[in-house]
Write a protein that holds these residues in place. Structure first.
Motif, PDB file in Angstrom:
ATOM      1  N   ASP A 299       0.821  -1.225   0.000  1.00 58.38           N
ATOM      2  CA  ASP A 299       0.000   0.000   0.000  1.00 58.38           C
ATOM      3  C   ASP A 299       0.849   1.266   0.000  1.00 58.38           C
ATOM      4  N   GLU A 300       1.896   1.252  -0.821  1.00 61.48           N
ATOM      5  CA  GLU A 300       2.752   2.430  -0.882  1.00 61.48           C
ATOM      6  C   GLU A 300       1.978   3.600  -1.490  1.00 61.48           C
ATOM      7  N   THR A 301       2.055   4.745  -0.859  1.00 68.74           N
ATOM      8  CA  THR A 301       1.420   5.933  -1.409  1.00 68.74           C
ATOM      9  C   THR A 301       2.243   6.395  -2.612  1.00 68.74           C
ATOM     10  N   PRO A 302       1.578   6.984  -3.611  1.00 70.93           N
ATOM     11  CA  PRO A 302       2.330   7.464  -4.785  1.00 70.93           C
ATOM     12  C   PRO A 302       3.405   8.459  -4.363  1.00 70.93           C
ATOM     13  N   VAL A 303       4.513   8.445  -5.109  1.00 72.58           N
ATOM     14  CA  VAL A 303       5.592   9.383  -4.814  1.00 72.58           C
ATOM     15  C   VAL A 303       5.100  10.802  -5.095  1.00 72.58           C
ATOM     16  N   GLU A 304       5.222  11.677  -4.103  1.00 73.75           N
ATOM     17  CA  GLU A 304       4.815  13.069  -4.303  1.00 73.75           C
ATOM     18  C   GLU A 304       5.705  13.714  -5.382  1.00 73.75           C
ATOM     19  N   TYR A 305       5.083  14.639  -6.119  1.00 69.26           N
ATOM     20  CA  TYR A 305       5.830  15.298  -7.204  1.00 69.26           C
ATOM     21  C   TYR A 305       7.051  16.031  -6.636  1.00 69.26           C
ATOM     22  N   TYR A 306       8.165  15.883  -7.332  1.00 66.40           N
ATOM     23  CA  TYR A 306       9.394  16.537  -6.895  1.00 66.40           C
ATOM     24  C   TYR A 306      10.017  17.305  -8.063  1.00 66.40           C
ATOM     25  N   ASP A 307      10.660  18.404  -7.725  1.00 64.97           N
ATOM     26  CA  ASP A 307      11.358  19.238  -8.711  1.00 64.97           C
ATOM     27  C   ASP A 307      12.423  19.999  -7.935  1.00 64.97           C
ATOM     28  N   GLU A 308      13.674  19.508  -7.996  1.00 68.10           N
ATOM     29  CA  GLU A 308      14.740  20.041  -7.150  1.00 68.10           C
ATOM     30  C   GLU A 308      15.881  20.605  -7.997  1.00 68.10           C
ATOM     31  N   LEU A 309      16.394  21.764  -7.575  1.00 67.63           N
ATOM     32  CA  LEU A 309      17.555  22.366  -8.231  1.00 67.63           C
ATOM     33  C   LEU A 309      18.798  21.535  -7.953  1.00 67.63           C
ATOM     34  N   LEU A 310      19.600  21.279  -8.989  1.00 66.89           N
ATOM     35  CA  LEU A 310      20.872  20.578  -8.837  1.00 66.89           C
ATOM     36  C   LEU A 310      21.997  21.580  -9.081  1.00 66.89           C
ATOM     37  N   PRO A 311      22.663  22.051  -8.002  1.00 64.84           N
ATOM     38  CA  PRO A 311      23.743  23.022  -8.175  1.00 64.84           C
ATOM     39  C   PRO A 311      24.970  22.390  -8.814  1.00 64.84           C
ATOM     40  N   VAL A 312      25.761  23.216  -9.487  1.00 64.55           N
ATOM     41  CA  VAL A 312      27.016  22.744 -10.108  1.00 64.55           C
ATOM     42  C   VAL A 312      28.156  23.617  -9.595  1.00 64.55           C
ATOM     43  N   PRO A 313      29.105  23.088  -8.839  1.00 62.01           N
ATOM     44  CA  PRO A 313      29.087  21.714  -8.317  1.00 62.01           C
ATOM     45  C   PRO A 313      28.128  21.613  -7.127  1.00 62.01           C
ATOM     46  N   GLY A 314      27.720  20.414  -6.821  1.00 60.73           N
ATOM     47  CA  GLY A 314      26.825  20.222  -5.684  1.00 60.73           C
ATOM     48  C   GLY A 314      26.052  18.919  -5.813  1.00 60.73           C
ATOM     49  N   GLN A 315      25.109  18.736  -4.903  1.00 61.10           N
ATOM     50  CA  GLN A 315      24.315  17.513  -4.945  1.00 61.10           C
ATOM     51  C   GLN A 315      22.920  17.783  -4.386  1.00 61.10           C
ATOM     52  N   VAL A 316      22.012  16.896  -4.686  1.00 60.69           N
ATOM     53  CA  VAL A 316      20.655  16.971  -4.165  1.00 60.69           C
ATOM     54  C   VAL A 316      20.245  15.580  -3.688  1.00 60.69           C
ATOM     55  N   ARG A 317      19.531  15.560  -2.576  1.00 60.22           N
ATOM     56  CA  ARG A 317      19.031  14.291  -2.025  1.00 60.22           C
ATOM     57  C   ARG A 317      17.536  14.169  -2.332  1.00 60.22           C
ATOM     58  N   LEU A 318      17.169  13.115  -2.979  1.00 59.96           N
ATOM     59  CA  LEU A 318      15.756  12.789  -3.195  1.00 59.96           C
ATOM     60  C   LEU A 318      15.391  11.720  -2.169  1.00 59.96           C
ATOM     61  N   GLU A 319      14.978  12.188  -0.987  1.00 64.08           N
ATOM     62  CA  GLU A 319      14.827  11.307   0.167  1.00 64.08           C
ATOM     63  C   GLU A 319      13.855  10.154  -0.101  1.00 64.08           C
ATOM     64  N   LYS A 320      12.722  10.456  -0.735  1.00 62.02           N
ATOM     65  CA  LYS A 320      11.708   9.423  -0.926  1.00 62.02           C
ATOM     66  C   LYS A 320      12.129   8.368  -1.934  1.00 62.02           C
ATOM     67  N   LEU A 321      13.110   8.683  -2.721  1.00 69.90           N
ATOM     68  CA  LEU A 321      13.640   7.711  -3.675  1.00 69.90           C
ATOM     69  C   LEU A 321      14.912   7.058  -3.155  1.00 69.90           C
ATOM     70  N   GLY A 322      15.409   7.552  -2.011  1.00 73.66           N
ATOM     71  CA  GLY A 322      16.655   7.019  -1.475  1.00 73.66           C
ATOM     72  C   GLY A 322      17.833   7.277  -2.398  1.00 73.66           C
ATOM     73  N   LEU A 323      17.866   8.478  -2.998  1.00 70.45           N
ATOM     74  CA  LEU A 323      18.823   8.745  -4.062  1.00 70.45           C
ATOM     75  C   LEU A 323      19.579  10.048  -3.807  1.00 70.45           C
ATOM     76  N   ILE A 324      20.884  10.030  -4.049  1.00 72.26           N
ATOM     77  CA  ILE A 324      21.719  11.238  -4.020  1.00 72.26           C
ATOM     78  C   ILE A 324      22.274  11.444  -5.422  1.00 72.26           C
ATOM     79  N   VAL A 325      22.053  12.652  -5.971  1.00 69.26           N
ATOM     80  CA  VAL A 325      22.567  12.968  -7.308  1.00 69.26           C
ATOM     81  C   VAL A 325      23.630  14.060  -7.154  1.00 69.26           C
TER      82      VAL A 325
END
Length: 471
Positions: A334-360
């Motif tokens: 019964d996973e709830t749908p992933v809420e819409y996300y739109d995150e700035l990715l700085p250069v250089p830098g990183q962004v964490r997409l917590e609900k996806l368990g992902l670091i870019v």
């Protein structure tokens, strides 16, 4: 009768030398006869004997007297005795079970408890031929398949044994009389409120009197024949299951075409196997549920699904779905749908997409260094980027130009071509600039952002998964 039971024990390998056997002793004729027989065979079979009795708190003083009788009997025969008092009426109300179901659950839990305590390895119950006939008839009345028609097994779960299945109730009573054994009468056995009692006291006498005087023996033999065939089918289907199925990330995946090539009877058993492995049991799973999965597979329409319901014991709902050439079974979390996300990715830098368990991570890259492309790392022409970089979820109408193509393609069509399940698509982030999708993360780079001989500035984009996110 003693030798008849001894031969049955040997033929079925119910007891081996050195076994410690716990007898379920109610105090009735059947269990008293079983305990006496095993006591007589104790030396021959080289076994240790124990007895376990439960006071179900249903019959008041009579139940107390049963427990006293059972304990005194074991003392006189020098057999260790264990007693449990359980308020079955209260438990049945609390668990929303019938008293029969609650009593059975408590009994076997207690038998296993005693077995652990004495380091035993066998639990003996006093089921006999008449019980076998009653069980088969009961299953027919409720509706059953081949397993229900096979009735009670001589040995179940590797430790529960039924040494008296080879004899009738009449033979047991003759044995009791021959050895002048006392036993207790349970008045609830005459209570026609219980379906099994109506089968025993009404249905079987009618069948015996008006249809077949040998009905008990006929049903017993039928059960043996069907059980043998069921064991063959179970073994065969287990082999087919191992050939067709893989376990990936908690999901059971069957090759759809191979599944559909199987006989319908085999298909249903494969579904039951898959569901039982995920749920732990098949409690509450009926023919309609299994047939719905088989029908789903035969239609082979990708994205279609059906549910196998949860049980009262806490087993989860199971989702069966067709995804291209696969039939997939998984727990419905019964996973709830992933809420819409739109995150700035700085250069250089990183962004964490917590609900996806992902670091870019984005970083400038020296052109002189080597490039190591992978599903988790790409290199792009920085000068092709228009404005800032962002990571967002897909939206309706998304298009991009896959590497190697001249024209653009709908993202939806790309996912379909790549056989990405619908449920997973929102969990795949997109690296974008102000005009285009640059990277379908982990899958495909945009042709217009590739590194070429004229590229002057390079950006390295990499991802790191922090946990298994199920997608």
């Amino acid at each position: 009768m003693l030798q008849k039971v001894a031969n049955f024990i040997q033929d079925q390998c119910l007891i081996l030398p050195g076994d410690k056997v716990i007898v379920g002793l109610s105090g009735g004729a059947d269990s008293v006869a079983l305990l006496h027989i095993l006591k007589e065979l104790r030396g021959q079979l080289k076994l240790e004997l124990f007895a376990a009795h439960i006071n179900h708190c249903i019959r008041g003083q009579e139940a107390i007297n049963d427990a006293v009788f059972a304990e005194d009997l074991c003392k006189s025969w020098n057999i260790p005795f264990f007693l449990k008092i359980a308020d079955i009426p209260e438990l049945s109300r609390r668990l929303n079970l019938t008293e029969e179901e609650a009593g059975r659950q408590v009994r076997y839990d207690f038998f296993y408890e005693v077995m652990d305590k004495v380091k035993g390895n066998r639990i003996a119950t006093a089921h006999h031929k008449n019980d076998q006939a009653e069980t088969i008839l009961h299953n027919i009345i409720r509706g059953t398949g081949i397993q229900g028609l096979s009735g009670i097994k001589p040995i179940r779960d590797g430790c529960i044994i039924r040494p008296l299945l080879v004899v009738t109730r009449e033979e047991i009573l003759d044995y009791i009389k021959m050895h002048s054994l006392s036993y207790r009468e349970d008045a609830t056995n005459a209570d026609l409120t219980y379906t099994r009692n109506r089968i025993r006291n009404r249905l079987i006498p009618i069948l015996t009197r008006e249809y077949n005087p040998d009905i008990i023996e006929r049903l017993y033999i039928m059960g043996n024949i069907i059980r043998e065939e069921d064991e063959f089918l179970t073994d065969y289907c287990s082999k087919v299951y191992r050939e067709l199925c893989t376990l990936e990330s908690g999901q059971i995946i069957m090759h759809l075409n191979k599944f559909n090539a199987c006989h319908g009877a085999v298909q249903k058993r494969l579904v039951r196997l898959a569901v039982s492995k995920l749920r732990g049991d098949l409690d509450g799973v009926g023919y309609d549920h299994i047939d719905a999965v088989v029908t789903l597979a035969r239609r082979s329409r990708t994205g279609t699904r059906t549910l196998v319901p949860a049980s009262g014991k806490g087993c989860p709902v199971i989702v069966a779905e067709v995804i291209y050439d696969k039939l997939i079974f998984r727990k419905n979390n019964d996973e709830t749908p992933v809420e819409y996300y739109d995150e700035l990715l700085p250069v250089p830098g990183q962004v964490r997409l917590e609900k996806l368990g992902l670091i870019v991570t984005a970083e400038k890259w020296d052109r002189k260094k080597s490039l190591h492309f992978s599903s988790q790392c790409i290199y792009i022409d920085e000068d092709a980027v228009k404005g800032s970089l962002r990571l967002r979820q897909r939206v309706k109408g998304d298009r991009f130009k896959p590497l190697g193509m001249n024209g653009s393609k709908k993202l939806k069509d790309y996912f379909i071509d790549m056989k990405i399940p619908r449920d997973e698509r929102d969990r795949i982030p997109l690296l974008v600039d102000e005009e285009n999708i640059i990277w379908v993360v982990g899958l495909q780079l945009n042709q217009d952002y590739r590194i070429t001989g004229s590229t002057k500035n390079i950006l390295k984009i990499s991802i790191e998964y922090q946990r298994d996110n199920g997608g």
